[in-house]
Motif scaffolding. Structure first.
Motif, PDB file in Angstrom:
ATOM      1  N   ASP A  34      16.088  -3.046  -1.343  1.00  0.00           N
ATOM      2  CA  ASP A  34      16.309  -2.872   0.093  1.00  0.00           C
ATOM      3  C   ASP A  34      17.208  -1.687   0.436  1.00  0.00           C
ATOM      4  O   ASP A  34      16.924  -0.967   1.401  1.00  0.00           O
ATOM      5  N   LEU A  38      15.663  -4.665  10.676  1.00  0.00           N
ATOM      6  CA  LEU A  38      14.614  -5.688  10.686  1.00  0.00           C
ATOM      7  C   LEU A  38      14.034  -5.921   9.293  1.00  0.00           C
ATOM      8  O   LEU A  38      13.385  -6.945   9.056  1.00  0.00           O
ATOM      9  N   VAL A  39      14.280  -4.984   8.363  1.00  0.00           N
ATOM     10  CA  VAL A  39      13.884  -5.214   6.974  1.00  0.00           C
ATOM     11  C   VAL A  39      14.582  -6.460   6.446  1.00  0.00           C
ATOM     12  O   VAL A  39      13.959  -7.369   5.881  1.00  0.00           O
ATOM     13  N   SER A  79      13.419  -9.691   8.302  1.00  0.00           N
ATOM     14  CA  SER A  79      12.125 -10.204   7.838  1.00  0.00           C
ATOM     15  C   SER A  79      12.264 -10.995   6.544  1.00  0.00           C
ATOM     16  O   SER A  79      11.534 -11.963   6.313  1.00  0.00           O
ATOM     17  N   ALA A 132      12.735 -15.675   6.411  1.00  0.00           N
ATOM     18  CA  ALA A 132      11.772 -16.430   5.604  1.00  0.00           C
ATOM     19  C   ALA A 132      12.478 -17.535   4.829  1.00  0.00           C
ATOM     20  O   ALA A 132      11.949 -18.641   4.683  1.00  0.00           O
ATOM     21  N   ILE A 138       5.462  -2.420  11.278  1.00  0.00           N
ATOM     22  CA  ILE A 138       5.375  -3.872  11.390  1.00  0.00           C
ATOM     23  C   ILE A 138       4.634  -4.478  10.195  1.00  0.00           C
ATOM     24  O   ILE A 138       4.926  -5.603   9.775  1.00  0.00           O
ATOM     25  N   LEU A 191       7.041  -4.902   7.398  1.00  0.00           N
ATOM     26  CA  LEU A 191       7.882  -6.088   7.644  1.00  0.00           C
ATOM     27  C   LEU A 191       7.118  -7.364   7.295  1.00  0.00           C
ATOM     28  O   LEU A 191       7.694  -8.306   6.737  1.00  0.00           O
ATOM     29  N   GLY A 192       5.815  -7.404   7.620  1.00  0.00           N
ATOM     30  CA  GLY A 192       5.006  -8.573   7.282  1.00  0.00           C
ATOM     31  C   GLY A 192       4.895  -8.766   5.779  1.00  0.00           C
ATOM     32  O   GLY A 192       4.981  -9.897   5.265  1.00  0.00           O
ATOM     33  N   PHE A 226       8.116 -10.162   4.519  1.00  0.00           N
ATOM     34  CA  PHE A 226       8.245 -11.570   4.880  1.00  0.00           C
ATOM     35  C   PHE A 226       7.501 -12.453   3.872  1.00  0.00           C
ATOM     36  O   PHE A 226       8.011 -13.492   3.438  1.00  0.00           O
ATOM     37  N   ALA A 262      19.799 -12.511   7.961  1.00  0.00           N
ATOM     38  CA  ALA A 262      18.789 -12.013   8.889  1.00  0.00           C
ATOM     39  C   ALA A 262      19.401 -11.582  10.210  1.00  0.00           C
ATOM     40  O   ALA A 262      18.952 -10.619  10.835  1.00  0.00           O
TER      41      ALA A 262
END
Length: 427
Positions: free
Chosen positions: A36, A56-57, A60, A64, A109, A112-113, A116, A378
């Motif tokens: 990261d 937001l990294v 995500s 979770a 995005i 990010l998905g 997650f 988060a």
């Protein structure tokens, strides 16, 4: 050799390969987490993100854990640890492979998905691996085995930033000013190149995880299911314990601090010390090494200093070093943050053990609540990103981990003390 000793030797051999497999999981989830610090500045440059958007990294990933902790526990209880590990590895590999279409779409995005989904897999792995290590061998050496396995998490913290810097941050990075000066065509080409650089590392990682998953599938392992023992404990009962409530809060803030410090490490020292991202990666690896060494040193000192007092000392030193990082300039800020990484190292396990001390039948639920509190990883980095964007200085954003260390200090001074209705007065 007596028949009894032959049986013991045979059992040790039968547990050796499964133990190696499970220990590898500690390394792999540590590795992906410690990519990261490289991934955040990389995606920030590629997609011209603000610090809030790049945080937001972490959001995500850690959201979770919060969402999947209870489902993961239910899977373990119903189908056993081995099934949970295999499912976790499937999700881990799927998320890694999704980095390829994410890079092709060049849409933030989708990255990010993918993160997650990886984190959903990691939730299963972390829920299963710690207790699973304890059953892979004699009960009397369970703690030693677990500490050995956890050390590979620290090893990954040292290796991952170096590997990520070599393959993800390859090439000559452009400054924000240079990026803004690019024509639309050149900018489009730049985003394409930067997005594509993550394909190779995550493709290789996904393939390795698939191989590990297949080894778990075809290896005979002792599979233990968590049977319902009729324990009437409820969340409301566990919540009555004051020191547990404090531990949940302390863990929330600690994990938030750890993510803020380590995930933004490269971005921070590039600004504070004026070095390049490629050079910053080396220091990020040193921070991971310091984190690993801090665990060994802290464990040694706990032989002579009570855990809560050592936690106070480490939190106080972390506060001091964070202040230096916030208001300092140049190389001193780098070494201050490396020092923070060292002193953070014992906080998670120490808060955890103090928080569940003397809870008896409430211990299982209390453990789940403390694990869920890592959602701080988060939420709190969003605060760091917001302050950084507001002040145009990421150093001021580190006021967030400073606040977190204050909470940890107060827990070590006061909040750890078990209330009168707990079974034990001391951890």
């Amino acid at each position: 050799m007596t028949p009894g000793s032959t049986k013991v030797s045979s059992e040790r051999k039968s547990y050796l390969f499964p133990l190696i497999l499970v220990t590898s999981l500690f390394f792999f989830w540590g590795f992906v987490h410690n990519l990261d610090p490289v991934l955040i500045p990389h995606l920030r440059k590629a997609f011209q993100l603000t610090d809030l958007e790049s945080s937001l990294v972490d959001f995500s990933i850690f959201i979770a854990y919060f969402l999947m902790a209870i489902p993961a526990g239910n899977v373990m209880r119903k189908y056993g640890y081995k099934s949970g590990i295999i499912l976790g590895l499937c999700l881990f590999a799927l998320g890694a492979f999704l980095f390829i279409p994410a890079a092709n779409t060049r849409m933030y995005i989708f990255f990010l998905g993918a993160l997650f989904i990886i984190a959903c897999g990691l939730t299963f792995l972390e829920t299963a691996a710690n207790p699973y290590v304890t059953i892979l061998g004699p009960p009397e050496t369970a703690t030693r085995r677990l500490n050995f396995s956890q050390s590979f998490n620290g090893l990954a913290a040292f290796i991952a930033p170096i590997v990520g810097g070599q393959y993800i941050l390859s090439g000559e990075p452009l400054t924000d000013t240079q990026i803004k000066a690019l024509s639309s065509q050149d900018l489009n080409m730049y985003i394409t190149q930067e997005s594509a650089s993550v394909k190779g590392p995550y493709l290789v990682l996904g393939i390795i995880i698939v191989v590990v998953m297949l080894l778990f599938v075809f290896t005979k392992l002792p599979d233990v299911k968590q049977e319902d023992d009729g324990d009437p404990s409820k969340i409301s009962n566990a919540w009555k314990h004051k020191h547990l409530r404090w531990a949940i809060a302390a863990q929330f803030f600690y994990v938030g601090a750890q993510v803020c410090v380590l995930s933004f490490f490269i971005r921070f020292i590039v600004v504070s010390a004026g070095i390049t991202e490629k050079n910053a990666v080396f220091y990020s690896g040193l921070a991971g090494l310091a984190f690993m060494l801090g665990r060994f040193v802290g464990t040694f000192f706990m032989k002579f200093i009570k855990p809560n007092r050592l936690l106070m000392i480490y939190a106080a030193l972390s506060m001091l070093l964070t202040l230096i990082a916030i208001f300092g300039k140049g190389s001193i800020t780098i070494y201050a943050l490396i020092g923070v990484a060292f002193f953070m190292s014992i906080m998670f396990p120490t808060i955890f053990s103090l928080g569940i001390a003397g809870l008896g039948k409430d211990t299982k639920i209390a453990s789940s609540l403390i694990v869920m509190s890592i959602v701080g990883g988060a939420i709190l980095p969003l605060g760091l990103g917001y302050i950084s964007d507001l002040t145009h200085n990421i150093q001021y954003g580190y006021l967030v981990p400073l606040l977190c260390f204050i909470v940890v200090f107060v827990f070590g001074m006061y909040g750890w003390k078990p209330s009168g209705n707990t079974l034990e007065k001391r951890p």
